[in-house]
Scaffold this motif. Structure first.
Motif, PDB file in Angstrom:
ATOM      1  N   ILE A   1       0.873  -1.171   0.000  1.00  0.00           N
ATOM      2  CA  ILE A   1       0.000   0.000   0.000  1.00  0.00           C
ATOM      3  C   ILE A   1       0.906   1.215   0.000  1.00  0.00           C
ATOM      4  CG2 ILE A   1      -1.732   1.308   1.262  1.00  0.00           C
ATOM      5  CD1 ILE A   1      -2.729  -1.326   2.423  1.00  0.00           C
ATOM      6  N   ASP A   2       0.731   2.072  -0.981  1.00  0.00           N
ATOM      7  CA  ASP A   2       1.548   3.269  -1.071  1.00  0.00           C
ATOM      8  C   ASP A   2       1.217   4.206   0.077  1.00  0.00           C
ATOM      9  OD1 ASP A   2       2.783   2.405  -3.412  1.00  0.00           O
ATOM     10  OD2 ASP A   2       1.197   3.244  -4.660  1.00  0.00           O
TER      11      ASP A   2
ATOM     12  N   VAL B   1       0.408   7.653   2.092  1.00  0.00           N
ATOM     13  CA  VAL B   1      -0.383   8.850   1.806  1.00  0.00           C
ATOM     14  C   VAL B   1       0.596   9.995   1.563  1.00  0.00           C
ATOM     15  CG1 VAL B   1      -2.040  10.469   2.814  1.00  0.00           C
ATOM     16  CG2 VAL B   1      -2.295   8.020   3.210  1.00  0.00           C
TER      17      VAL B   1
ATOM     18  N   TYR C   1      -8.249   9.741   0.426  1.00  0.00           N
ATOM     19  CA  TYR C   1      -7.171   9.295  -0.451  1.00  0.00           C
ATOM     20  C   TYR C   1      -6.852   7.827  -0.180  1.00  0.00           C
ATOM     21  CZ  TYR C   1      -2.657   8.810  -2.671  1.00  0.00           C
ATOM     22  OH  TYR C   1      -1.625   8.356  -3.456  1.00  0.00           O
ATOM     23  N   PHE C   2      -6.670   7.476   1.090  1.00  0.00           N
ATOM     24  CA  PHE C   2      -6.322   6.114   1.459  1.00  0.00           C
ATOM     25  C   PHE C   2      -7.401   5.124   1.007  1.00  0.00           C
ATOM     26  CE2 PHE C   2      -6.138   2.541   4.464  1.00  0.00           C
ATOM     27  CZ  PHE C   2      -4.844   2.117   4.224  1.00  0.00           C
TER      28      PHE C   2
ATOM     29  N   ASP D   1      -7.340   4.651  -2.731  1.00  0.00           N
ATOM     30  CA  ASP D   1      -6.170   3.871  -3.132  1.00  0.00           C
ATOM     31  C   ASP D   1      -6.402   2.382  -2.889  1.00  0.00           C
ATOM     32  OD1 ASP D   1      -3.581   3.473  -4.125  1.00  0.00           O
ATOM     33  OD2 ASP D   1      -2.672   3.725  -2.154  1.00  0.00           O
TER      34      ASP D   1
ATOM     35  N   GLU E   1      -9.359   1.022  -4.975  1.00  0.00           N
ATOM     36  CA  GLU E   1      -9.136   1.223  -6.410  1.00  0.00           C
ATOM     37  C   GLU E   1     -10.282   1.980  -7.063  1.00  0.00           C
ATOM     38  OE1 GLU E   1      -8.084  -2.544  -8.139  1.00  0.00           O
ATOM     39  OE2 GLU E   1      -6.258  -2.683  -6.936  1.00  0.00           O
TER      40      GLU E   1
ATOM     41  N   TYR F   1      -3.943  14.413  -7.175  1.00  0.00           N
ATOM     42  CA  TYR F   1      -3.884  13.114  -6.510  1.00  0.00           C
ATOM     43  C   TYR F   1      -4.989  12.161  -6.931  1.00  0.00           C
ATOM     44  CZ  TYR F   1      -0.375  15.128  -3.474  1.00  0.00           C
ATOM     45  OH  TYR F   1       0.753  15.715  -2.991  1.00  0.00           O
ATOM     46  N   VAL F   2      -6.132  12.696  -7.327  1.00  0.00           N
ATOM     47  CA  VAL F   2      -7.232  11.853  -7.787  1.00  0.00           C
ATOM     48  C   VAL F   2      -7.804  12.426  -9.076  1.00  0.00           C
ATOM     49  CG1 VAL F   2      -7.853  11.105  -5.451  1.00  0.00           C
ATOM     50  CG2 VAL F   2      -9.074  13.008  -6.497  1.00  0.00           C
TER      51      VAL F   2
ATOM     52  N   VAL G   1      -7.341   7.157  -7.605  1.00  0.00           N
ATOM     53  CA  VAL G   1      -6.040   7.759  -7.338  1.00  0.00           C
ATOM     54  C   VAL G   1      -5.240   7.748  -8.626  1.00  0.00           C
ATOM     55  CG1 VAL G   1      -3.867   7.408  -6.082  1.00  0.00           C
ATOM     56  CG2 VAL G   1      -6.047   7.090  -4.911  1.00  0.00           C
TER      57      VAL G   1
ATOM     58  N   ASN H   1      -1.839   7.718 -10.810  1.00  0.00           N
ATOM     59  CA  ASN H   1      -0.538   7.040 -10.616  1.00  0.00           C
ATOM     60  C   ASN H   1       0.584   7.847 -11.168  1.00  0.00           C
ATOM     61  OD1 ASN H   1      -1.652   4.792  -9.347  1.00  0.00           O
ATOM     62  ND2 ASN H   1      -2.182   3.885 -11.288  1.00  0.00           N
TER      63      ASN H   1
END
Length: 77
Positions: free
Chosen positions: A12-13, A15, A28-29, A32, A35, A65-66, A75, A77
């Protein structure tokens, strides 16, 4: 004593550091990990008001970011 089973850890990337608001980090989390999600799904899952979600999504989108993909936000990439 019961033995512990280790699950394979999915990556998991983190934040982004410049997100200061707890709501922005949460949205955001979730996006992510899930998906992507619609505004209604975010409201239901995160127990947030639609106006607050739209405000957070606007900020996240403006910062790059989104992005909106049809009816869902994802999100970038």
């Amino acid at each position: 004593m019961a033995s512990q089973k280790h699950r394979s850890a999915s990556r998991i990337d983190p934040v982004p550091d410049d997100l200061e608001s707890a709501q922005a980090k949460l949205v955001y989390f979730y996006l992510d990990v899930a998906e992507g999600a619609t505004v209604d799904e975010l409201g239901e899952i995160l127990a947030m008001k639609k106006i607050d979600i739209l405000s957070v999504l606007n900020s996240l989108s403006s910062a790059g970011y989104v992005e909106q993909a049809e009816s869902e936000y994802v999100v970038t990439n």
